[in-house]
Design a protein around this motif. Structure first.
Motif, PDB file in Angstrom:
ATOM      1  N   HIS A  58       0.854  -1.185   0.000  1.00 31.42           N
ATOM      2  CA  HIS A  58       0.000   0.000   0.000  1.00 31.42           C
ATOM      3  C   HIS A  58       0.892   1.239   0.000  1.00 31.42           C
ATOM      4  O   HIS A  58       2.118   1.127  -0.162  1.00 31.42           O
ATOM      5  CB  HIS A  58      -0.940  -0.013   1.206  1.00 31.42           C
ATOM      6  CG  HIS A  58      -0.234  -0.335   2.501  1.00 31.42           C
ATOM      7  ND1 HIS A  58       0.657   0.526   3.105  1.00 31.42           N
ATOM      8  CD2 HIS A  58      -0.292  -1.438   3.305  1.00 31.42           C
ATOM      9  CE1 HIS A  58       1.124  -0.011   4.216  1.00 31.42           C
ATOM     10  NE2 HIS A  58       0.574  -1.207   4.364  1.00 31.42           N
ATOM     11  N   ILE A 240      -4.395   2.942   1.542  1.00 30.63           N
ATOM     12  CA  ILE A 240      -4.680   3.124   0.126  1.00 30.63           C
ATOM     13  C   ILE A 240      -3.802   2.134  -0.623  1.00 30.63           C
ATOM     14  O   ILE A 240      -2.570   2.172  -0.494  1.00 30.63           O
ATOM     15  CB  ILE A 240      -4.400   4.561  -0.333  1.00 30.63           C
ATOM     16  CG1 ILE A 240      -5.359   5.540   0.357  1.00 30.63           C
ATOM     17  CG2 ILE A 240      -4.516   4.683  -1.859  1.00 30.63           C
ATOM     18  CD1 ILE A 240      -5.042   6.996   0.087  1.00 30.63           C
ATOM     19  N   ASP A 241      -4.409   1.248  -1.373  1.00 32.31           N
ATOM     20  CA  ASP A 241      -3.651   0.276  -2.148  1.00 32.31           C
ATOM     21  C   ASP A 241      -2.944   0.990  -3.295  1.00 32.31           C
ATOM     22  O   ASP A 241      -3.430   1.995  -3.820  1.00 32.31           O
ATOM     23  CB  ASP A 241      -4.599  -0.799  -2.686  1.00 32.31           C
ATOM     24  CG  ASP A 241      -3.858  -1.970  -3.302  1.00 32.31           C
ATOM     25  OD1 ASP A 241      -3.592  -2.936  -2.575  1.00 32.31           O
ATOM     26  OD2 ASP A 241      -3.533  -1.910  -4.507  1.00 32.31           O
ATOM     27  N   ASP A 244      -5.336   1.231  -6.179  1.00 29.29           N
ATOM     28  CA  ASP A 244      -6.675   1.812  -6.021  1.00 29.29           C
ATOM     29  C   ASP A 244      -6.936   2.834  -7.126  1.00 29.29           C
ATOM     30  O   ASP A 244      -6.073   3.681  -7.416  1.00 29.29           O
ATOM     31  CB  ASP A 244      -6.813   2.496  -4.657  1.00 29.29           C
ATOM     32  CG  ASP A 244      -7.235   1.542  -3.563  1.00 29.29           C
ATOM     33  OD1 ASP A 244      -7.768   0.464  -3.892  1.00 29.29           O
ATOM     34  OD2 ASP A 244      -7.036   1.867  -2.376  1.00 29.29           O
ATOM     35  N   ILE A 248     -11.492   6.018  -5.729  1.00 31.59           N
ATOM     36  CA  ILE A 248     -11.380   5.381  -4.407  1.00 31.59           C
ATOM     37  C   ILE A 248     -10.340   6.100  -3.564  1.00 31.59           C
ATOM     38  O   ILE A 248     -10.516   6.299  -2.350  1.00 31.59           O
ATOM     39  CB  ILE A 248     -11.029   3.893  -4.562  1.00 31.59           C
ATOM     40  CG1 ILE A 248     -12.174   3.151  -5.247  1.00 31.59           C
ATOM     41  CG2 ILE A 248     -10.729   3.264  -3.202  1.00 31.59           C
ATOM     42  CD1 ILE A 248     -13.483   3.191  -4.483  1.00 31.59           C
ATOM     43  N   LYS A 252     -11.250   7.700   0.034  1.00 29.51           N
ATOM     44  CA  LYS A 252     -10.580   7.326   1.272  1.00 29.51           C
ATOM     45  C   LYS A 252      -9.957   8.533   1.957  1.00 29.51           C
ATOM     46  O   LYS A 252     -10.007   8.660   3.188  1.00 29.51           O
ATOM     47  CB  LYS A 252      -9.528   6.257   0.993  1.00 29.51           C
ATOM     48  CG  LYS A 252     -10.109   4.893   0.665  1.00 29.51           C
ATOM     49  CD  LYS A 252      -9.020   3.845   0.458  1.00 29.51           C
ATOM     50  CE  LYS A 252      -9.614   2.465   0.246  1.00 29.51           C
ATOM     51  NZ  LYS A 252      -8.579   1.415   0.067  1.00 29.51           N
ATOM     52  N   ARG A 359      -0.346   2.506 -11.623  1.00 32.11           N
ATOM     53  CA  ARG A 359      -1.497   1.835 -12.226  1.00 32.11           C
ATOM     54  C   ARG A 359      -1.257   1.574 -13.711  1.00 32.11           C
ATOM     55  O   ARG A 359      -1.624   0.514 -14.235  1.00 32.11           O
ATOM     56  CB  ARG A 359      -2.748   2.695 -12.030  1.00 32.11           C
ATOM     57  CG  ARG A 359      -3.253   2.733 -10.587  1.00 32.11           C
ATOM     58  CD  ARG A 359      -4.631   3.373 -10.501  1.00 32.11           C
ATOM     59  NE  ARG A 359      -4.588   4.790 -10.812  1.00 32.11           N
ATOM     60  CZ  ARG A 359      -4.559   5.772  -9.893  1.00 32.11           C
ATOM     61  NH1 ARG A 359      -4.551   5.456  -8.614  1.00 32.11           N
ATOM     62  NH2 ARG A 359      -4.543   7.041 -10.252  1.00 32.11           N
ATOM     63  N   VAL A 383      -8.620  -4.932  -9.583  1.00 33.17           N
ATOM     64  CA  VAL A 383      -8.393  -3.514  -9.297  1.00 33.17           C
ATOM     65  C   VAL A 383      -9.408  -2.607  -9.955  1.00 33.17           C
ATOM     66  O   VAL A 383      -9.512  -1.435  -9.605  1.00 33.17           O
ATOM     67  CB  VAL A 383      -6.967  -3.093  -9.725  1.00 33.17           C
ATOM     68  CG1 VAL A 383      -5.947  -3.798  -8.907  1.00 33.17           C
ATOM     69  CG2 VAL A 383      -6.749  -3.362 -11.215  1.00 33.17           C
ATOM     70  N   THR A 386     -14.522  -1.342  -7.441  1.00 35.05           N
ATOM     71  CA  THR A 386     -14.361  -0.269  -6.453  1.00 35.05           C
ATOM     72  C   THR A 386     -14.859  -0.649  -5.070  1.00 35.05           C
ATOM     73  O   THR A 386     -14.858   0.180  -4.177  1.00 35.05           O
ATOM     74  CB  THR A 386     -15.121   0.989  -6.919  1.00 35.05           C
ATOM     75  OG1 THR A 386     -16.499   0.676  -7.086  1.00 35.05           O
ATOM     76  CG2 THR A 386     -14.565   1.492  -8.228  1.00 35.05           C
ATOM     77  N   PRO A 388     -14.688  -2.199  -1.307  1.00 29.62           N
ATOM     78  CA  PRO A 388     -13.538  -2.208  -0.417  1.00 29.62           C
ATOM     79  C   PRO A 388     -12.957  -3.599  -0.223  1.00 29.62           C
ATOM     80  O   PRO A 388     -13.664  -4.589  -0.224  1.00 29.62           O
ATOM     81  CB  PRO A 388     -14.125  -1.684   0.918  1.00 29.62           C
ATOM     82  CG  PRO A 388     -15.576  -1.995   0.839  1.00 29.62           C
ATOM     83  CD  PRO A 388     -15.942  -1.884  -0.607  1.00 29.62           C
TER      84      PRO A 388
END
Length: 635
Positions: A58, A240-241, A244, A248, A252, A359, A383, A386, A388
């Protein structure tokens, strides 16, 4: 045009030392002197950073890579150690093949992180894997020698996770990590502050096996979670990944804590202080070194920002505000000049700027996409989804096979998951502080405090506790569960597979579900699971106990109705520190007897506990199995 230099060609030793040491949580004088001495002797000293491929990476992993970027700029040769043996030992429920897949996932993800922060190719640094040397005869012999010097207490001492483990393999990880230092044989080692206990262990015992060279240790800050706790792969609300999607990330950060009282417990300010401002500053330095004709990654600043600006915010009315330091941002926010929504929006934009190339790397890399499916099959999402990521709070329970749903047609018990269950549970008890009257925890002021002070502190570290969410299947589906409404909590406590015993506790039925079928069915399901024989789908335990306050009359009545046998009263069994101030109910006994005064003050309340039990012979021979079945069938 001024001459430009590539990374690592800085001549000023003080400048190089500043890049190595700045922003660290800790680097003592001895370590700093070791580093300075190495810089005098070697043009390109080397350092390694070790990471165990466990949960999905993350944004907390950006923190060490900010320091790695500064080390590269300072001319240090950086090696990343993928500690796959360590990961297997500490996460022993996962197979070696799964750890291998996670190691490869980490290689892809961390390569993308490095390139996103620095703009340099990942070939600038080196990746090594622990199992490339841990199977050697020399490593194994060194491990045997360290075992001969290490007490059980010292093996448990580096962190809380080792202190509470009931398994042997995690207690090997201090030895493995110490030997990593020996076999990587670098000039420095980088780690988080949570690694300090391991470094103390290595400094003490490596010389005993002939490793006389002391390496310098530098430790980066730890990024807090978005809820104010530690950022953790197992707590989806805290992190937060790296993959993400932008919406998202914005959601967050919008929902994250951002209080005005202090910067110390503000995760949004921490993102700025530990990640965003250091990256922005480094990019400005790169731009100066490389010159205006060379394209470098952009700092997080707005148009027409003055020289030296490291971060800019954009208000809702389109006005830019520029800052030359983190301290200026913090001061403006705490003084009320920078609104929280403006700060969060600017931080979210900057975080998405960092994550966008990561990403993109993932989307362009079929191998990375395939390894994700293998490395994180059980709880991770695609991914593009959306919803959680979730994980239950009792993942360390000593009987992994029990981490599943237990249900009948009226009630379902499912391992408690903070992301799914905490909001509905706290909503159900927000006007009912009396539910905490007889227990050791609570009341809790908020969703965050429940997760921080109960789930993360009491439940998650324990291997003998399994907390369930109780779902009433007779109610319509809800956001918490597709099968019904959240009706409360129940848990196994003090579970011992060796002694074939457990306790049913933390029985909290929400007020609107009390005096219905819920409690009897929840208790009955756990009794059946514990006492039924293995060929009946149970654990074949010999004893289930029920322990409650002597003045908790509803709990006593439930135990009696379900058929538990009263064994006696344990006098002065529990203490509620400050209980008088938090609504606890004591045993009612005075603290002053015949002129003698207890060491307790008036706010520290004492509790007598009533002990009940139901044992295997009660269940199978004494008719209790049938009795419990009848209680569960009543509406």
């Amino acid at each position: 045009m001024s001459e430009t230099k590539p990374p690592g060609c800085i001549d000023d030793l003080d400048r190089r030392l500043d890049l190595i040491l700045r922003g660290l949580e800790r680097a003592d004088g001895a370590d700093a002197e070791l580093i300075k001495d190495v810089l005098h002797k070697k043009e390109h000293p080397d350092i390694f950073w070790g990471v165990a491929p466990t949960g999905r990476p993350h944004i907390g992993y950006l923190v060490p890579f900010v320091k790695i970027a500064e080390l590269v700029e300072a001319g240090v040769k950086v090696k990343v150690l993928l500690a796959d043996l360590y990961a297997f030992l500490v996460n022993y429920r996962h197979s070696r093949s799964l750890v291998t897949s996670r190691r490869e996932y980490y290689r892809f993800a961390l390569s993308a992180v490095f390139e996103a922060i620095t703009g340099l190719p990942v070939s600038t640094i080196e990746f090594h894997q622990e199992t490339s040397f841990s199977a050697s005869s020399n490593f194994i012999n060194d491990a045997y020698e360290l075992l001969s010097f290490t007490s059980l207490g010292e093996a448990r001492s580096p962190n809380e996770e080792l202190a509470s483990t009931t398994m042997l393999s995690p207690l090997m990880v201090p030895i493995v990590q110490a030997l990593d230092e020996r076999y990587m044989d670098c000039d420095f080692q980088l780690g988080g502050l949570d690694q300090s206990g391991y470094y103390v262990y290595g400094d003490k015992y490596l010389p005993k096996i002939g490793h006389e060279k002391r390496h310098a240790h530098i430790m980066n800050k730890m990024l807090p979670g978005l809820t104010g706790t530690k950022m953790s792969a197992s707590n989806p609300k805290s992190k937060i990944d790296l993959l993400d999607p932008p919406d998202i990330v914005c959601q967050k950060i919008t929902e994250a804590r951002c209080g005005l009282t202090s910067a110390n417990d503000n995760p949004i300010l921490a993102l700025l202080k530990i990640i965003l401002v250091p990256i922005s500053r480094l990019r400005l330095e790169q731009s100066t070194r490389l010159g205006s004709d060379t394209k470098v990654a952009s700092p997080f600043i707005g148009p027409n920002a003055p020289d030296g600006c490291v971060f800019s915010t954009l208000s809702g009315n389109g006005e830019w505000c520029h800052y030359k330091s983190y301290e200026a941002i913090e001061r403006d926010f705490l003084d009320g000049g920078l609104p929280a929504n403006t700060l969060k929006a600017s931080v979210a934009k900057a975080m998405n700027q960092i994550l966008a190339p990561i990403r993109q790397s993932y989307e362009a890399n079929n191998q990375w996409q395939e390894v994700l499916k293998v490395a994180y099959p059980e709880s991770e999402r695609d991914v593009s989804n959306t919803s959680p990521v979730t994980q239950n709070a009792s993942e360390k329970f000593c009987i992994p096979a029990v981490l599943h749903e237990v249900s009948n047609d009226q009630v379902k018990l499912i391992p408690f998951n903070s992301a799914l269950h905490t909001p509905d549970f706290m909503k159900g008890v927000q006007d009912c502080p009396e539910v905490w009257m007889h227990g050791p925890v609570g009341p809790f002021e908020s969703v965050e405090s429940f997760d921080t002070d109960f789930i993360d502190t009491v439940v998650r570290p324990k291997t003998d506790m399994l907390l369930y969410a109780v779902i009433d299947r007779c109610k319509p589906p809800t956001a918490a569960d597709k099968d019904g409404a959240l009706a409360g909590l129940i848990a196994y406590l003090g579970t011992s597979p060796t002694n074939l015993c457990t306790e049913i506790g933390f029985v909290v039925t929400l007020p609107q579900f009390q005096r219905t079928h819920v409690t009897s069915n929840a208790v009955g399901l756990l009794l059946k699971l514990a006492l039924d024989l293995p060929d009946e789908g149970g654990l074949g335990f010999r004893r289930v106990q029920w322990m409650t306050s002597s003045v908790n009359h509803p709990s006593i009545k439930t135990a009696e109705k379900m058929g538990f046998t009263k064994e006696g009263v344990i006098r002065w069994d529990r203490l509620y520190p400050g209980g008088a101030d938090t609504g606890k109910k004591s045993n009612g006994k005075p603290l002053h007897v015949d002129g003698k005064v207890s060491h307790l003050n008036e706010s520290n309340l004492g509790r007598d506990s009533v002990m009940f039990s139901m044992c295997w012979d009660d269940w199978h021979l004494g008719g209790m199995k049938e009795h419990v079945g009848k209680r569960m069938a009543r509406q």
